[in-house]
Design a protein around this motif. Structure first.
Motif, PDB file in Angstrom:
ATOM      1  N   ARG A 295       6.069  11.048  -4.242  1.00  0.00           N
ATOM      2  CA  ARG A 295       5.979  12.456  -4.654  1.00  0.00           C
ATOM      3  C   ARG A 295       7.124  12.812  -5.591  1.00  0.00           C
ATOM      4  O   ARG A 295       6.934  13.526  -6.589  1.00  0.00           O
ATOM      5  CB  ARG A 295       5.965  13.355  -3.418  1.00  0.00           C
ATOM      6  CG  ARG A 295       5.681  14.819  -3.746  1.00  0.00           C
ATOM      7  CD  ARG A 295       5.366  15.630  -2.496  1.00  0.00           C
ATOM      8  NE  ARG A 295       4.064  15.253  -1.942  1.00  0.00           N
ATOM      9  CZ  ARG A 295       3.907  14.577  -0.803  1.00  0.00           C
ATOM     10  NH1 ARG A 295       4.959  14.191  -0.118  1.00  0.00           N
ATOM     11  NH2 ARG A 295       2.700  14.292  -0.356  1.00  0.00           N
ATOM     12  N   ALA A 296       8.311  12.297  -5.298  1.00  0.00           N
ATOM     13  CA  ALA A 296       9.454  12.573  -6.177  1.00  0.00           C
ATOM     14  C   ALA A 296       9.219  11.991  -7.565  1.00  0.00           C
ATOM     15  O   ALA A 296       9.530  12.631  -8.579  1.00  0.00           O
ATOM     16  CB  ALA A 296      10.730  12.004  -5.564  1.00  0.00           C
ATOM     17  N   PHE A 297       8.685  10.783  -7.628  1.00  0.00           N
ATOM     18  CA  PHE A 297       8.391  10.181  -8.927  1.00  0.00           C
ATOM     19  C   PHE A 297       7.326  10.975  -9.665  1.00  0.00           C
ATOM     20  O   PHE A 297       7.440  11.224 -10.872  1.00  0.00           O
ATOM     21  CB  PHE A 297       7.947   8.726  -8.765  1.00  0.00           C
ATOM     22  CG  PHE A 297       9.058   7.735  -8.862  1.00  0.00           C
ATOM     23  CD1 PHE A 297       9.566   7.347 -10.095  1.00  0.00           C
ATOM     24  CD2 PHE A 297       9.630   7.193  -7.718  1.00  0.00           C
ATOM     25  CE1 PHE A 297      10.607   6.431 -10.190  1.00  0.00           C
ATOM     26  CE2 PHE A 297      10.663   6.277  -7.794  1.00  0.00           C
ATOM     27  CZ  PHE A 297      11.159   5.895  -9.028  1.00  0.00           C
TER      28      PHE A 297
ATOM     29  N   GLN B  53       0.850  -1.193   0.000  1.00  0.00           N
ATOM     30  CA  GLN B  53       0.000   0.000   0.000  1.00  0.00           C
ATOM     31  C   GLN B  53       0.887   1.245   0.000  1.00  0.00           C
ATOM     32  O   GLN B  53       1.994   1.257   0.570  1.00  0.00           O
ATOM     33  CB  GLN B  53      -0.898  -0.028   1.240  1.00  0.00           C
ATOM     34  CG  GLN B  53      -1.742   1.206   1.480  1.00  0.00           C
ATOM     35  CD  GLN B  53      -2.777   1.442   0.396  1.00  0.00           C
ATOM     36  OE1 GLN B  53      -2.419   1.930  -0.676  1.00  0.00           O
ATOM     37  NE2 GLN B  53      -4.028   1.114   0.667  1.00  0.00           N
ATOM     38  N   LEU B  54       0.453   2.288  -0.645  1.00  0.00           N
ATOM     39  CA  LEU B  54       1.235   3.519  -0.718  1.00  0.00           C
ATOM     40  C   LEU B  54       1.572   4.003   0.686  1.00  0.00           C
ATOM     41  O   LEU B  54       0.697   4.122   1.543  1.00  0.00           O
ATOM     42  CB  LEU B  54       0.461   4.606  -1.467  1.00  0.00           C
ATOM     43  CG  LEU B  54      -0.132   4.250  -2.840  1.00  0.00           C
ATOM     44  CD1 LEU B  54      -0.687   5.503  -3.509  1.00  0.00           C
ATOM     45  CD2 LEU B  54       0.885   3.567  -3.731  1.00  0.00           C
ATOM     46  N   GLY B  55       2.848   4.282   0.907  1.00  0.00           N
ATOM     47  CA  GLY B  55       3.280   4.777   2.200  1.00  0.00           C
ATOM     48  C   GLY B  55       3.779   3.717   3.153  1.00  0.00           C
ATOM     49  O   GLY B  55       4.305   4.045   4.222  1.00  0.00           O
ATOM     50  N   ASP B  56       3.647   2.448   2.804  1.00  0.00           N
ATOM     51  CA  ASP B  56       4.070   1.372   3.696  1.00  0.00           C
ATOM     52  C   ASP B  56       5.501   0.907   3.453  1.00  0.00           C
ATOM     53  O   ASP B  56       5.993   0.043   4.176  1.00  0.00           O
ATOM     54  CB  ASP B  56       3.134   0.160   3.554  1.00  0.00           C
ATOM     55  CG  ASP B  56       1.807   0.355   4.272  1.00  0.00           C
ATOM     56  OD1 ASP B  56       1.670   1.361   4.989  1.00  0.00           O
ATOM     57  OD2 ASP B  56       0.916  -0.497   4.105  1.00  0.00           O
TER      58      ASP B  56
ATOM     59  N   GLU C 124       5.781  14.474 -14.073  1.00  0.00           N
ATOM     60  CA  GLU C 124       5.054  15.679 -14.486  1.00  0.00           C
ATOM     61  C   GLU C 124       5.984  16.731 -15.082  1.00  0.00           C
ATOM     62  O   GLU C 124       5.558  17.519 -15.926  1.00  0.00           O
ATOM     63  CB  GLU C 124       4.276  16.246 -13.308  1.00  0.00           C
ATOM     64  CG  GLU C 124       3.079  15.398 -12.921  1.00  0.00           C
ATOM     65  CD  GLU C 124       2.258  16.004 -11.807  1.00  0.00           C
ATOM     66  OE1 GLU C 124       2.733  16.980 -11.172  1.00  0.00           O
ATOM     67  OE2 GLU C 124       1.142  15.502 -11.564  1.00  0.00           O
ATOM     68  N   ALA C 125       7.242  16.751 -14.650  1.00  0.00           N
ATOM     69  CA  ALA C 125       8.194  17.717 -15.204  1.00  0.00           C
ATOM     70  C   ALA C 125       8.427  17.500 -16.688  1.00  0.00           C
ATOM     71  O   ALA C 125       8.871  18.412 -17.396  1.00  0.00           O
ATOM     72  CB  ALA C 125       9.513  17.650 -14.443  1.00  0.00           C
TER      73      ALA C 125
ATOM     74  N   ARG D 122      -4.247   7.497   0.872  1.00  0.00           N
ATOM     75  CA  ARG D 122      -2.795   7.359   0.777  1.00  0.00           C
ATOM     76  C   ARG D 122      -2.259   8.064  -0.471  1.00  0.00           C
ATOM     77  O   ARG D 122      -1.158   8.638  -0.458  1.00  0.00           O
ATOM     78  CB  ARG D 122      -2.417   5.877   0.743  1.00  0.00           C
ATOM     79  CG  ARG D 122      -2.747   5.102   2.011  1.00  0.00           C
ATOM     80  CD  ARG D 122      -1.855   5.477   3.183  1.00  0.00           C
ATOM     81  NE  ARG D 122      -2.053   4.554   4.294  1.00  0.00           N
ATOM     82  CZ  ARG D 122      -1.310   3.479   4.516  1.00  0.00           C
ATOM     83  NH1 ARG D 122      -0.303   3.179   3.701  1.00  0.00           N
ATOM     84  NH2 ARG D 122      -1.562   2.690   5.549  1.00  0.00           N
ATOM     85  N   TYR D 123      -2.995   7.990  -1.545  1.00  0.00           N
ATOM     86  CA  TYR D 123      -2.610   8.689  -2.782  1.00  0.00           C
ATOM     87  C   TYR D 123      -2.478  10.194  -2.513  1.00  0.00           C
ATOM     88  O   TYR D 123      -1.479  10.817  -2.894  1.00  0.00           O
ATOM     89  CB  TYR D 123      -3.652   8.415  -3.847  1.00  0.00           C
ATOM     90  CG  TYR D 123      -3.619   9.267  -5.076  1.00  0.00           C
ATOM     91  CD1 TYR D 123      -2.739   9.010  -6.117  1.00  0.00           C
ATOM     92  CD2 TYR D 123      -4.507  10.343  -5.220  1.00  0.00           C
ATOM     93  CE1 TYR D 123      -2.718   9.794  -7.261  1.00  0.00           C
ATOM     94  CE2 TYR D 123      -4.494  11.126  -6.363  1.00  0.00           C
ATOM     95  CZ  TYR D 123      -3.593  10.856  -7.374  1.00  0.00           C
ATOM     96  OH  TYR D 123      -3.598  11.637  -8.494  1.00  0.00           O
TER      97      TYR D 123
END
Length: 276
Positions: free
Chosen positions: A231-233, A222-225, A238-239, A270-271
């Motif tokens: 966020r960096a990805f 799960q995101l964050g686990d 997006e850049a 979590r997103y």
């Protein structure tokens, strides 16, 4: 980015739900994008699935999977090409422009990684025009190196792009999947490379957790686990100018054992917390 407008829920993240349950649950949560897998779509019916989604106002961000191009036997390779043409037709019927490819591992007894990768390129040369005619892009997904022997000899974005760049970007691009490439210190530069070529066809999130569960295929977190800096990805992708959907694809038996609505709410929270 503080809303769910770009969030797509991959079907496997809430595998315990049927297609109608997935559509209903996403609708109630205000999520209008899903990623689908061929087996449950075929079981429900491709045209029936397309109608269900259209009626609910939900779009399909990707279909998984095509690929498995590395066989040495000519008959097996022909069967793989036929199956991929069917997958392309299914993607078109579902109105998604992205078919995710798991390229295939080493054939039994082979140690020829270069030859296996060349057979992937040979298959894409045949399938690329067929896909483009139907409005579908083929997206090579590099898988973590632990899968190189049996599932995917393409392990890095650089390797994926070396193959994809032989073809028009409208035909072949790549998947940026955090679970598979988070460890690669060349990933940021390769994301730039992919973006400059217009080849980021799918962006997927899942966390890397340790110790790995016994079944590594269902070992996504799960995101964050885990260890991934989402966020960096997201900022790196997006850049490049990418503004497409962000698909959460988690294979995890603990999530599958829980209430689907609870899992969906947790994924969305979590997103927002870790990727936005």
């Amino acid at each position: 980015m503080t809303d769910l407008s770009r969030l797509s829920i991959n079907q496997e993240t809430i595998k315990q739900w049927s297609l109608p349950e997935l559509v209903e649950g996403c609708g109630k949560a205000g999520i209008d994008k899903v990623g689908l897998w061929r087996a449950p779509v075929q079981e429900y019916g491709v045209e029936r699935t397309a109608r269900l989604l259209a009626d609910a106002g939900i779009s399909v961000t990707s279909l998984c999977r095509g690929g498995f191009f590395t066989a040495l036997d000519p008959a097996e390779r022909a069967r793989a090409l036929d199956d991929n043409r069917t997958a392309i037709d299914e993607a078109a019927a579902l109105s998604t422009d992205t078919l995710v490819l798991v390229s295939g591992g080493l054939p039994a007894g082979s140690r020829d990684l270069h030859g296996a990768r060349e057979r992937i390129a040979d298959a894409l040369a045949e399938l690329g025009p067929y896909a483009q005619e139907r409005g579908v892009r083929l997206a090579i997904e590099p898988l973590h190196p632990m899968f190189a022997s049996d599932r995917c000899v393409v392990s890095t974005l650089a390797q994926a792009l070396d193959i994809a760049e032989r073809f028009p970007a409208e035909q072949v691009g790549v998947v940026v999947d955090t679970y598979h490439i988070w460890w690669d210190d060349q990933a940021p530069a390769q994301i730039v490379r992919a973006g400059e070529g217009g080849r980021i066809h799918s962006f997927q999130l899942a966390d890397w957790i340790t110790p790995l569960p016994a079944g590594v295929l269902v070992g996504r977190g799960q995101l964050g686990d885990g260890s991934v800096d989402f966020r960096a990805f997201r900022e790196a992708v997006e850049a490049t100018g990418f503004t497409g959907p962000i698909e959460v694809e988690i294979f995890n038996e603990d999530l599958w054992a829980r209430d689907g609505a609870e899992v969906l709410a947790e994924v969305a929270a979590r997103y927002l917390e870790h990727a936005c």
